[in-house]
Design a protein around this motif. Structure first.
Motif, short mmCIF file in Angstrom:
data_model
loop_
_atom_site.label_atom_id
_atom_site.label_comp_id
_atom_site.label_asym_id
_atom_site.label_seq_id
_atom_site.Cartn_x
_atom_site.Cartn_y
_atom_site.Cartn_z
N MET A 251 -4.12 0.74 -52.36
CA MET A 251 -4.43 0.89 -50.96
C MET A 251 -5.14 2.22 -50.71
O MET A 251 -6.10 2.28 -49.96
CB MET A 251 -3.12 0.79 -50.17
CG MET A 251 -3.32 0.74 -48.71
SD MET A 251 -4.16 -0.78 -48.29
CE MET A 251 -4.17 -0.69 -46.59
N TRP A 252 -4.63 3.28 -51.37
CA TRP A 252 -5.26 4.60 -51.20
C TRP A 252 -6.69 4.58 -51.72
O TRP A 252 -7.58 5.19 -51.13
CB TRP A 252 -4.45 5.67 -51.91
CG TRP A 252 -3.21 6.04 -51.18
CD1 TRP A 252 -1.93 5.73 -51.53
CD2 TRP A 252 -3.12 6.77 -49.96
NE1 TRP A 252 -1.06 6.22 -50.59
CE2 TRP A 252 -1.77 6.86 -49.61
CE3 TRP A 252 -4.06 7.34 -49.11
CZ2 TRP A 252 -1.33 7.51 -48.48
CZ3 TRP A 252 -3.62 7.99 -47.97
CH2 TRP A 252 -2.26 8.07 -47.67
N ASN A 253 -6.89 3.87 -52.83
CA ASN A 253 -8.22 3.81 -53.41
C ASN A 253 -9.19 3.12 -52.45
O ASN A 253 -10.32 3.58 -52.26
CB ASN A 253 -8.15 3.05 -54.74
CG ASN A 253 -9.37 3.31 -55.60
OD1 ASN A 253 -10.34 3.91 -55.18
ND2 ASN A 253 -9.30 2.85 -56.83
N LEU A 254 -8.75 2.05 -51.83
CA LEU A 254 -9.59 1.36 -50.87
C LEU A 254 -9.89 2.24 -49.65
O LEU A 254 -11.02 2.27 -49.16
CB LEU A 254 -8.92 0.05 -50.43
CG LEU A 254 -9.74 -0.86 -49.54
CD1 LEU A 254 -11.04 -1.27 -50.22
CD2 LEU A 254 -8.93 -2.08 -49.16
N LEU A 255 -8.89 2.97 -49.18
CA LEU A 255 -9.08 3.87 -48.05
C LEU A 255 -10.09 4.96 -48.41
O LEU A 255 -10.98 5.28 -47.59
CB LEU A 255 -7.75 4.50 -47.64
CG LEU A 255 -7.79 5.45 -46.46
CD1 LEU A 255 -8.21 4.71 -45.19
CD2 LEU A 255 -6.44 6.10 -46.25
#
Length: 153
Positions: free
Chosen positions: A1-5
């Protein structure tokens, strides 16, 4: 999720909404999170999870194709080969997220359906369309569970 953000943030900051820019943003985000994993406990092991996730996606895609072909063959042929039944599979998954992921991925595969989890959350009951060899099916489902847990843990 952090990577997508981080990737979306990259796209917004650069102003280029193209697919290659998003892919580059994912790569940059992966590198940033890889560097930060030593300082943030929740990110520990992040760089090992992505390759496992990619391997799982390939594994699950193969399982989907095989299961779809098996079910399609059984539907198309005049003689039905299915031997439906219900099995109880002991779970290694402990948390609600782990159990939910395992149960949902089993249900997504044609020919199998997660029915219920025991009250103590140690056993998953599964309906199988093809229960020719119970041990072989259980081993296949345990392999899927093991791969899911490698990603989540």
């Amino acid at each position: 999720m952090w990577n997508l953000l981080l990737a979306v943030t990259w796209v917004v900051l650069t102003g280029d909404v193209g697919g290659m820019n998003l892919l580059f943003g994912l790569f940059v985000g992966y590198l940033v999170l890889g560097v930060m994993q030593r300082q943030i406990p929740s990110l520990r092991g992040y760089t090992r999870r992505l390759p496992r996730l990619l391997k799982f996606v390939a594994f699950f895609a193969k399982e989907l194709v095989v299961a779809n072909l098996t079910v399609a063959f059984d539907i198309i042929t005049p003689v039905w080969h299915m031997k439906p039944g219900v099995i109880a599979m002991p779970l290694e998954a402990k948390t609600e997220l782990e159990i939910t992921m395992v149960a949902n991925l089993i249900s997504l595969t044609p020919g199998t359906l997660s029915l219920d989890v025991s009250d103590d959350r140690r056993v998953l009951f599964i309906h199988a369309m093809f229960l020719d060899n119970e041990q072989e099916l259980r081993d296949s489902l345990k392999d899927m569970e093991r791969r899911v847990l490698e990603i989540l843990r």
